[in-house]
Design a protein around this motif. Structure first.
Motif, PDB file in Angstrom:
ATOM      1  N   GLY A  25       0.904  -1.191   0.039  1.00  0.00           N
ATOM      2  CA  GLY A  25      -0.124   0.062  -0.098  1.00  0.00           C
ATOM      3  C   GLY A  25       0.703   1.072   0.082  1.00  0.00           C
ATOM      4  O   GLY A  25       0.228   2.295   0.245  1.00  0.00           O
ATOM      5  N   LEU A  26       2.207   1.020  -0.177  1.00  0.00           N
ATOM      6  CA  LEU A  26       3.260   2.394  -0.426  1.00  0.00           C
ATOM      7  C   LEU A  26       2.745   3.026  -1.578  1.00  0.00           C
ATOM      8  O   LEU A  26       2.563   2.659  -2.746  1.00  0.00           O
ATOM      9  N   GLN A  36       5.563   8.983   3.666  1.00  0.00           N
ATOM     10  CA  GLN A  36       6.605   9.573   4.620  1.00  0.00           C
ATOM     11  C   GLN A  36       6.993   8.642   5.467  1.00  0.00           C
ATOM     12  O   GLN A  36       8.362   8.601   6.064  1.00  0.00           O
ATOM     13  N   ILE A  37       6.348   7.543   5.918  1.00  0.00           N
ATOM     14  CA  ILE A  37       6.900   6.628   6.905  1.00  0.00           C
ATOM     15  C   ILE A  37       8.141   5.941   6.264  1.00  0.00           C
ATOM     16  O   ILE A  37       8.992   5.535   6.700  1.00  0.00           O
ATOM     17  N   ALA A  38       7.650   5.350   4.977  1.00  0.00           N
ATOM     18  CA  ALA A  38       8.593   4.523   4.099  1.00  0.00           C
ATOM     19  C   ALA A  38       9.874   5.229   4.056  1.00  0.00           C
ATOM     20  O   ALA A  38      11.036   4.821   3.911  1.00  0.00           O
ATOM     21  N   CYS A 128       2.650   2.296  14.850  1.00  0.00           N
ATOM     22  CA  CYS A 128       3.359   2.867  13.868  1.00  0.00           C
ATOM     23  C   CYS A 128       4.681   2.496  13.763  1.00  0.00           C
ATOM     24  O   CYS A 128       5.416   2.528  14.875  1.00  0.00           O
ATOM     25  N   ILE A 129       5.311   1.974  12.557  1.00  0.00           N
ATOM     26  CA  ILE A 129       7.018   1.435  12.667  1.00  0.00           C
ATOM     27  C   ILE A 129       8.023   2.654  12.879  1.00  0.00           C
ATOM     28  O   ILE A 129       8.768   2.270  13.569  1.00  0.00           O
ATOM     29  N   LYS A 130       7.220   3.710  12.275  1.00  0.00           N
ATOM     30  CA  LYS A 130       8.497   4.737  12.494  1.00  0.00           C
ATOM     31  C   LYS A 130       8.383   5.323  13.724  1.00  0.00           C
ATOM     32  O   LYS A 130       9.620   5.750  14.595  1.00  0.00           O
TER      33      LYS A 130
END
Length: 139
Positions: A25-26, A36-38, A128-130
């Protein structure tokens, strides 16, 4: 159900044992949260593999239509799709060699989570991974 310490330990293990993240879903839209997170995770040193049938490239990396189309190794699948798509995605993700699945904040589906765990995947859901990376990983 994991307690907070178990969840943090699993998140840290996932982050420390991952080199490459497949991001389902990027978006190539720089205003989208997934982008932004990727991008932040890429900047932190992770290789990002975009999974989105509607784009060719994101963040300088070739995009794949599905996680099953990816030709290289990845350790973690990060999901930015709405919760109602998770059960179908879980079936695809379960067929990969990736040991870790990270469902982003707001992405929740207990059935999909149980299915993935039954297929040997370690799963973090609704985080959230970030944020986890910035809190848990000390550079």
């Amino acid at each position: 159900m994991m307690n907070i310490q178990e969840e943090q330990n699993l998140m840290l293990k996932m982050l420390n044992n991952t080199n490459t993240i497949a991001v389902i879903g990027l978006s190539d839209n720089t205003n989208r949260t997934s982008y932004q997170i990727a991008k932040a995770m890429q900047k932190a040193g992770y290789r990002i593999i975009p999974v989105n049938p509607n784009v060719d490239k994101v963040l300088g990396e070739k995009a794949y239509p599905t996680v099953l189309d990816i030709e290289e190794n990845f350790e973690l699948v990060n999901v930015f799709r709405r919760s109602e798509y998770l059960e179908d995605l879980a079936v695809e993700i379960a067929k990969t060699k990736a040991p870790y699945v990270w469902l982003q904040q707001g992405v929740v589906n207990e059935n999909a989570c149980q299915y993935l765990e039954q297929h040997g995947k370690s799963v973090i859901m609704d985080r959230c991974i970030k944020v986890a990376h910035s809190v848990l990983v000390r550079k």
